[in-house]
Design an enzyme around this catalytic site. Structure first.
Site, PDB file in Angstrom:
ATOM      1  N   SER A 142      -8.014   2.742  -2.672  1.00 52.87           N
ATOM      2  CA  SER A 142      -6.769   3.250  -2.110  1.00 52.87           C
ATOM      3  C   SER A 142      -5.949   3.980  -3.161  1.00 52.87           C
ATOM      4  O   SER A 142      -5.085   4.787  -2.827  1.00 52.87           O
ATOM      5  CB  SER A 142      -5.938   2.122  -1.501  1.00 52.87           C
ATOM      6  OG  SER A 142      -5.633   1.164  -2.475  1.00 52.87           O
ATOM      7  N   ASP A 182       0.895   4.100  -2.894  1.00 49.01           N
ATOM      8  CA  ASP A 182       0.526   5.479  -2.591  1.00 49.01           C
ATOM      9  C   ASP A 182       1.607   6.454  -3.038  1.00 49.01           C
ATOM     10  O   ASP A 182       1.317   7.481  -3.673  1.00 49.01           O
ATOM     11  CB  ASP A 182       0.284   5.649  -1.088  1.00 49.01           C
ATOM     12  CG  ASP A 182      -0.972   4.954  -0.611  1.00 49.01           C
ATOM     13  OD1 ASP A 182      -1.734   4.450  -1.452  1.00 49.01           O
ATOM     14  OD2 ASP A 182      -1.193   4.896   0.615  1.00 49.01           O
ATOM     15  N   GLU A 200       0.835  -1.210   0.000  1.00 46.47           N
ATOM     16  CA  GLU A 200       0.000   0.000   0.000  1.00 46.47           C
ATOM     17  C   GLU A 200       0.865   1.254   0.000  1.00 46.47           C
ATOM     18  O   GLU A 200       0.623   2.201  -0.770  1.00 46.47           O
ATOM     19  CB  GLU A 200      -0.913  -0.001   1.228  1.00 46.47           C
ATOM     20  CG  GLU A 200      -1.787   1.228   1.367  1.00 46.47           C
ATOM     21  CD  GLU A 200      -2.803   1.329   0.260  1.00 46.47           C
ATOM     22  OE1 GLU A 200      -2.702   2.280  -0.538  1.00 46.47           O
ATOM     23  OE2 GLU A 200      -3.678   0.453   0.169  1.00 46.47           O
TER      24      GLU A 200
END
Length: 533
Positions: A448, A254, A250
């Site tokens: 996300s 990002d 993640e």
């Protein structure tokens, strides 16, 4: 055996403040960060030094050590045994404590018997585009969404919060080099004793390749021919037991998306405990560090949060808004019914459902590299592998005033906005060791990936306007901002056939919110009017 001391954070807030969204007044001016409005937010979370001093004296009387204190958010950090902390502060009806608090409410999340839920990353990484799909990169996405040109986020600090695993800039120089971009300035910050422990890159690569969610080889974007994807489709959801791998992946996703869209911004990655206090501390630390935008791609079902834990996080989010920080949270990946234990219940994800977050849902770009600029609500897969944009209505928050003209329900509706989240239109990502010539080529998937898109755009607009946008929802819901948003009119976020909600429709909807960004138009809409106009 003597009980071991713990370090405990006591959060003190003005009593009876009710739901923050109902108590906070609407601003009168059009300024992005209105000082008077920010002061009204600060009043919701600030306590007097006298109250803190009195609470500190009571702590000392019960044999507790004072570590630190602050007035906004009101906070006292003490160290001692649980028994001594409970004796000093747990019974708010006790006369001496009630008099001491002087109309102040005390939250002690560390002592709440019901633990806060463990947040999970909202990245799925469960598929790559079908064979023959042209490569689509983050700069391609910026062009598709018409991000303002000649801006790179210089002078901005963007924060990313991770509640597990860790972050190492593995392979990022190759990734940004393939896109013709510079390696951004990235700093890792360990919050309140948390330790940065990224999962080994080999574990991430193996997992992605084993589940059919990556092509192993040279970085695809470095090939001048921009080769199509060789083949893919849906793999599988990541196992909940692989949290360190999920959090590490993640963080890499990002930062790759954020820094490809706002390459000149400084990125600060905050590693914190997966608790309500851990999240509270990370938000607070990021705000104090001077970040202008926060990107958070995680959450859990709202109904699993005890009120005390939510109030603690909301206090930090209100503090961020009072300091002019834009906080983006993803809306979740399981449509309108995210809880397998209660498959017929319409539920939303928190912290995205907090009135003090910009909640980012997901879309599916139908032809990312073609002429068709169509876009629908993200909803793809089949059977148990179906995934869709999280959205719906909060069960605990009333409708905030900024949604009054958009949401017929009397509850907070999410998401606020949306952007690309589908694996079939996902942007290229590169997971590899430093200096490696081969690695895992994969595509961004899940809401996300929407949160960093909106965070990057906010940083670009901050740079151009030379001021902070601050709490963005109150501006986006104004009529003047609508020209900077493309409504999503097709699709739904239904993942269970027996629950037929929700569908896209004109205006705000519980699938894609107000829609996806039209970057340059949104910048123009949020810019102050020229003198004399």
């Amino acid at each position: 055996m003597e009980e071991k001391p713990i370090r405990c954070t006591l959060i003190l807030l003005p009593r009876g403040r009710g739901e923050l969204d109902n108590r906070c007044p609407a601003p009168e001016g059009d300024a992005a960060v209105d000082d008077a409005w920010c002061d009204s937010l600060r009043a919701l979370i600030e306590v007097s030094r006298e109250v803190l001093d009195a609470a500190g004296e009571r702590a000392r009387q019960h044999g507790l050590h004072i570590i630190s204190s602050r007035t906004a958010p009101g906070e006292l950090v003490v160290e001692g045994t649980r028994a001594r902390i409970r004796a000093a502060f747990e019974d708010p009806s006790e006369l001496g404590l009630r008099d001491l608090l002087q109309g102040t409410e005390m939250l002690i999340p560390d002592l709440v018997e019901v633990e806060a839920p463990r947040n999970a990353p909202h990245t799925l990484l469960f598929g790559i585009p079908q064979a023959g799909t042209p490569l689509f990169t983050a700069p391609d996405l910026a062009r598709f969404y018409e991000f303002p040109e000649k801006l790179d986020g210089s002078g901005q600090k963007i924060g990313v919060i991770l509640q597990g695993g860790g972050f190492a800039p593995s392979g990022l120089e190759t990734y940004f080099g393939c896109l013709g971009l510079s390696m951004p300035a990235i700093h890792v910050v360990e919050v309140d004793g948390a330790v940065n422990q990224p999962a080994p890159m080999k574990q991430i690569q193996k997992l992605l390749c084993d589940m059919g969610a990556a092509e192993f080889g040279p970085p695809k974007a470095c090939d001048a021919s921009r080769p199509d994807w060789k083949g893919g489709g849906i793999g599988q959801h990541l196992d909940s037991g692989l949290m360190d791998i999920r959090w590490t992946a993640e963080g890499l996703m990002d930062v790759q998306i954020l820094s490809a869209l706002a390459n000149g911004a400084e990125v600060r990655v905050y590693i914190t405990a997966n608790t309500s206090i851990g999240l509270y501390k990370a938000i607070q630390r990021a705000v104090d560090d001077g970040v202008s935008v926060l990107s958070c791609s995680f959450g859990s079902v709202e109904s699993s949060w005890d009120a005390k834990h939510r109030q603690a996080v909301d206090a930090a989010l209100t503090y961020a808004a009072s300091q002019g920080v834009t906080v983006c949270f993803s809306s979740g990946n399981h449509g309108s019914t995210p809880d397998n234990r209660r498959p017929e219940e319409l539920l939303v994800s928190y912290p995205g459902s907090s009135p003090w977050a910009l909640c980012c849902g997901g879309t599916w770009i139908l032809s990312p590299s073609g002429n068709d600029r169509g876009e629908e609500v993200w909803n793809e897969g089949h059977g148990q592998r179906r995934a869709a944009s999280g959205g719906g209505f909060s069960a605990v928050y009333g409708r905030p005033w900024w949604q009054d003209d958009h949401n017929e329900e009397r509850r907070r509706g999410v998401p606020d906005v949306a952007s690309n989240a589908a694996f079939s239109s996902g942007v290229w990502l590169w997971f590899a060791a430093d200096g490696a010539s081969t690695g895992a080529n994969t595509a961004s998937t899940g809401t996300s990936s929407a949160a960093p898109v909106w965070a990057a755009l906010a940083a670009l607009i901050n740079q151009k306007l030379e001021r902070r946008l601050g709490f963005l929802p109150r501006q986006l819901y104004r009529k003047a901002a609508q020209r900077g948003l493309q409504a999503i009119l097709a699709g739904n976020n239904i993942i269970r056939p027996h629950v037929q909600q929700y569908h896209a429709h004109p205006g705000w909807n519980a699938c894609a919110g107000l829609g996806r960004p039209i970057g340059r138009a949104l910048l123009d809409a949020l810019a102050p009017p020229a003198p004399g106009t």
